[in-house]
Write an enzyme that holds these catalytic residues in place. Structure first.
Site, short mmCIF file in Angstrom:
data_model
loop_
_atom_site.label_atom_id
_atom_site.label_comp_id
_atom_site.label_asym_id
_atom_site.label_seq_id
_atom_site.Cartn_x
_atom_site.Cartn_y
_atom_site.Cartn_z
N ASP A 115 1.26 6.73 14.39
CA ASP A 115 1.77 5.45 13.88
C ASP A 115 0.99 4.31 14.54
OD1 ASP A 115 3.16 3.66 12.35
OD2 ASP A 115 5.08 3.90 13.37
N HIS A 174 7.31 5.85 3.69
CA HIS A 174 7.32 5.07 4.94
C HIS A 174 8.48 4.08 4.94
CE1 HIS A 174 5.98 2.15 7.95
NE2 HIS A 174 5.26 3.13 8.46
N HIS A 189 -2.28 3.23 10.44
CA HIS A 189 -2.28 2.08 9.54
C HIS A 189 -3.54 1.23 9.63
CE1 HIS A 189 1.80 2.88 8.36
NE2 HIS A 189 2.18 2.96 9.61
MN MN Z 1 4.22 3.43 10.37
#
Ligand code: MN
Length: 317
Positions: A279, A161, A10
């Site tokens: 992640d 997501h 991210h």
């Molecule tokens: Mn995530």
């Protein structure tokens, strides 16, 4: 150490920080500060972690919910585009290390389809990451047909997501620690996929390719039960529900660094359907890589899960 592609990694562009902050209300301010620093960094902090862990390439995606919670559609469309251009600029500085997933204003299916096409064709993104429902509307909604048609035509992958549900389940009342990633998101996101399956989205768009994190949000474990109950309830689909999950869904190990569910995902979906991911920065890339490099696997399969499966799906080399 296995060479890796990570694809649930991210970032935040300046215009989207305010959409993200409300997701952190339960987290200590110093931890939020540390996360924000990592989310807005595209230099040494991120690249050193990738180097240390054999992550050759990271496919970057907005940390949700982004513009999907925006009430004004025109603002959502403009801010998504701005964020995609921002990401393209960062990728340009390190094109051999970064790729991107588009951020889309799903309030408007046609505008989202147009922006996906622009991102795939002009910015060379791999597809899009969609943060669950958009103000309560799920992707099986008939208004999304033009979007799925474009996904089909472009051959783009959609990473679904997790996001908070519209209304928290009464079953979790009084247990804040069971909300979000602990348990709530798995049910929310798994349900979203099952809406697509049972709603016939994959019958209408058999080429659609969906990616799920967290080892498939518990779905690989439950395939037999979906088929058994679909028969009992007289569900009218071209194939048993499990076939769509096997044919249209890929999963990553993001935030789920555990051998047992990995073995289940490989057995249920096939060895070509499972991919690495961390992640970042919500999970530690060191933990993710350590798991990928040490979990008992045949070395050919380890290389496929760590790198080759994602390279093939996302057309990355
Ligand atoms: Mn995530």
């Amino acid at each position: 150490m296995a060479k890796k592609i990570a694809l649930e990694e991210h970032f935040l562009s300046p215009g989207l920080v305010d959409y993200w902050k409300p997701t952190m209300t339960e987290v200590a301010p110093e931890i939020v500060g540390g996360l924000l620093k990592k989310l807005t960094d595209f230099g040494a902090l991120r690249l050193e972690g990738m180097d240390r862990n054999g992550i050759a390439r990271a496919v970057l995606a907005v940390s949700g919910p982004g513009v999907q919670v925006e009430r004004d559609t025109a603002t959502a469309i403009a801010k998504a585009k701005e964020s995609n251009d921002f990401l393209a600029g960062e990728i340009q500085k390190a094109p051999d290390r970064y790729s991107g997933f588009a951020h889309l204003a799903m309030q408007d299916a046609r505008a989202a389809a147009d922006e996906l096409e622009r991102c795939v064709k002009q910015l060379k993104f791999c597809g899009a990451m969609i943060n669950g429902h958009t103000n309560g509307k799920y992707l099986d909604d008939p208004s999304y047909e033009p979007f799925w048609e474009r996904v089909d035509a472009l051959g783009a992958a959609i990473y679904l997501h997790p996001v908070d549900p519209v209304v928290p389940s009464p079953a979790l009342e009084g247990y804040k620690a069971l909300r979000r990633a602990t348990w709530e998101w798995g049910f929310e996101t798994g349900s979203h996929v099952l809406r697509l399956v049972f709603g016939g989205t994959f019958d209408r768009h058999p080429r659609a390719r969906l990616i799920l994190g967290h080892m498939g949000e518990t779905l690989p474990y439950l395939l037999w039960r979906f088929d058994s109950r679909a028969k009992l309830y007289g569900v009218k689909l071209k194939k048993p529900p499990s076939h769509y999950i096997k044919d249209n869904v890929w999963v990553t190990v993001s935030g789920m660094f555990s051998a047992e569910p990995l073995m289940c995902a490989i057995a249920a979906l096939g060895p070509e359907r499972v991919m690495f991911s961390a992640d970042y920065p919500f999970e530690n890339s060191d933990d993710a890589a350590q798991f990928m490099d040490s979990v008992p696997l045949d070395e050919k399969l380890r290389a496929d899960i760590a790198y080759n499966n994602a390279a093939k799906l996302l057309k990355l080399t």
